[in-house]
Design a protein around this motif. Sequence first.
Motif, PDB file in Angstrom:
ATOM      1  N   HIS A  32     -23.382 -25.910 -19.118  1.00 35.10           N
ATOM      2  CA  HIS A  32     -22.988 -24.510 -18.927  1.00 35.10           C
ATOM      3  C   HIS A  32     -22.343 -23.939 -20.188  1.00 35.10           C
ATOM      4  O   HIS A  32     -22.603 -22.796 -20.565  1.00 35.10           O
ATOM      5  CB  HIS A  32     -22.040 -24.370 -17.737  1.00 35.10           C
ATOM      6  CG  HIS A  32     -22.695 -24.635 -16.426  1.00 35.10           C
ATOM      7  ND1 HIS A  32     -22.027 -25.138 -15.346  1.00 35.10           N
ATOM      8  CD2 HIS A  32     -23.984 -24.475 -16.013  1.00 35.10           C
ATOM      9  CE1 HIS A  32     -22.858 -25.271 -14.325  1.00 35.10           C
ATOM     10  NE2 HIS A  32     -24.058 -24.876 -14.714  1.00 35.10           N
TER      11      HIS A  32
ATOM     12  N   SER B 171     -26.167 -13.892 -14.906  1.00 32.02           N
ATOM     13  CA  SER B 171     -25.911 -14.277 -13.513  1.00 32.02           C
ATOM     14  C   SER B 171     -26.995 -15.181 -12.948  1.00 32.02           C
ATOM     15  O   SER B 171     -26.745 -15.961 -12.043  1.00 32.02           O
ATOM     16  CB  SER B 171     -25.745 -13.036 -12.636  1.00 32.02           C
ATOM     17  OG  SER B 171     -26.915 -12.254 -12.655  1.00 32.02           O
TER      18      SER B 171
ATOM     19  N   PRO C 107     -23.687 -20.151 -12.925  1.00 28.83           N
ATOM     20  CA  PRO C 107     -23.126 -19.858 -11.597  1.00 28.83           C
ATOM     21  C   PRO C 107     -22.100 -18.722 -11.671  1.00 28.83           C
ATOM     22  O   PRO C 107     -21.132 -18.815 -12.422  1.00 28.83           O
ATOM     23  CB  PRO C 107     -22.473 -21.172 -11.166  1.00 28.83           C
ATOM     24  CG  PRO C 107     -22.487 -22.080 -12.348  1.00 28.83           C
ATOM     25  CD  PRO C 107     -23.393 -21.499 -13.387  1.00 28.83           C
ATOM     26  N   SER C 108     -22.363 -17.653 -10.934  1.00 33.63           N
ATOM     27  CA  SER C 108     -21.511 -16.459 -10.940  1.00 33.63           C
ATOM     28  C   SER C 108     -21.251 -15.981 -12.366  1.00 33.63           C
ATOM     29  O   SER C 108     -20.147 -15.572 -12.723  1.00 33.63           O
ATOM     30  CB  SER C 108     -20.174 -16.723 -10.229  1.00 33.63           C
ATOM     31  OG  SER C 108     -20.392 -17.097  -8.901  1.00 33.63           O
TER      32      SER C 108
ATOM     33  N   TRP D 143     -18.304 -17.886 -16.315  1.00 35.02           N
ATOM     34  CA  TRP D 143     -19.003 -18.455 -15.175  1.00 35.02           C
ATOM     35  C   TRP D 143     -18.027 -19.231 -14.307  1.00 35.02           C
ATOM     36  O   TRP D 143     -16.948 -19.612 -14.747  1.00 35.02           O
ATOM     37  CB  TRP D 143     -20.179 -19.335 -15.605  1.00 35.02           C
ATOM     38  CG  TRP D 143     -19.798 -20.619 -16.286  1.00 35.02           C
ATOM     39  CD1 TRP D 143     -19.698 -21.854 -15.718  1.00 35.02           C
ATOM     40  CD2 TRP D 143     -19.465 -20.799 -17.663  1.00 35.02           C
ATOM     41  NE1 TRP D 143     -19.318 -22.787 -16.655  1.00 35.02           N
ATOM     42  CE2 TRP D 143     -19.175 -22.160 -17.861  1.00 35.02           C
ATOM     43  CE3 TRP D 143     -19.375 -19.940 -18.760  1.00 35.02           C
ATOM     44  CZ2 TRP D 143     -18.805 -22.680 -19.098  1.00 35.02           C
ATOM     45  CZ3 TRP D 143     -19.001 -20.458 -19.989  1.00 35.02           C
ATOM     46  CH2 TRP D 143     -18.729 -21.809 -20.150  1.00 35.02           C
ATOM     47  N   SER D 144     -18.441 -19.447 -13.079  1.00 39.10           N
ATOM     48  CA  SER D 144     -17.620 -20.171 -12.112  1.00 39.10           C
ATOM     49  C   SER D 144     -17.808 -21.670 -12.294  1.00 39.10           C
ATOM     50  O   SER D 144     -18.924 -22.147 -12.473  1.00 39.10           O
ATOM     51  CB  SER D 144     -18.023 -19.776 -10.689  1.00 39.10           C
ATOM     52  OG  SER D 144     -17.373 -20.609  -9.754  1.00 39.10           O
TER      53      SER D 144
END
Length: 102
Positions: free
Chosen positions: A10, A55, A59-60, A83-84
Amino acid sequence: AQRGSADGEHTFIATTLAQQCLETLRNIPFASLMSGGVTNTALITGMPGCAVSVSSTLPSGSRSVIVTEPFTNLRQISVTVSWSTGGTDTTNVVLQTRRSNV
């Protein structure tokens, strides 16, 4: 171990997305970089390096661009990709550059 692997992936994706957008913004006319210190969604809408959906990639995920003018004829551009990481935790990658009109 899988959590660390996902976090690394990520971070890599977020850094790449922020860098692509920042490079695009570094190459547009200086006058188009409006200052104001606010998230400038209109500035990045439709720009090739900023058009990738964050998005759908993280994630988020979300991206924001802030342009400030620390000195006359100097713009600071900040691109943040967030991001989450699960629950209420959020991680950010922030890249910045400066553009001069001299």
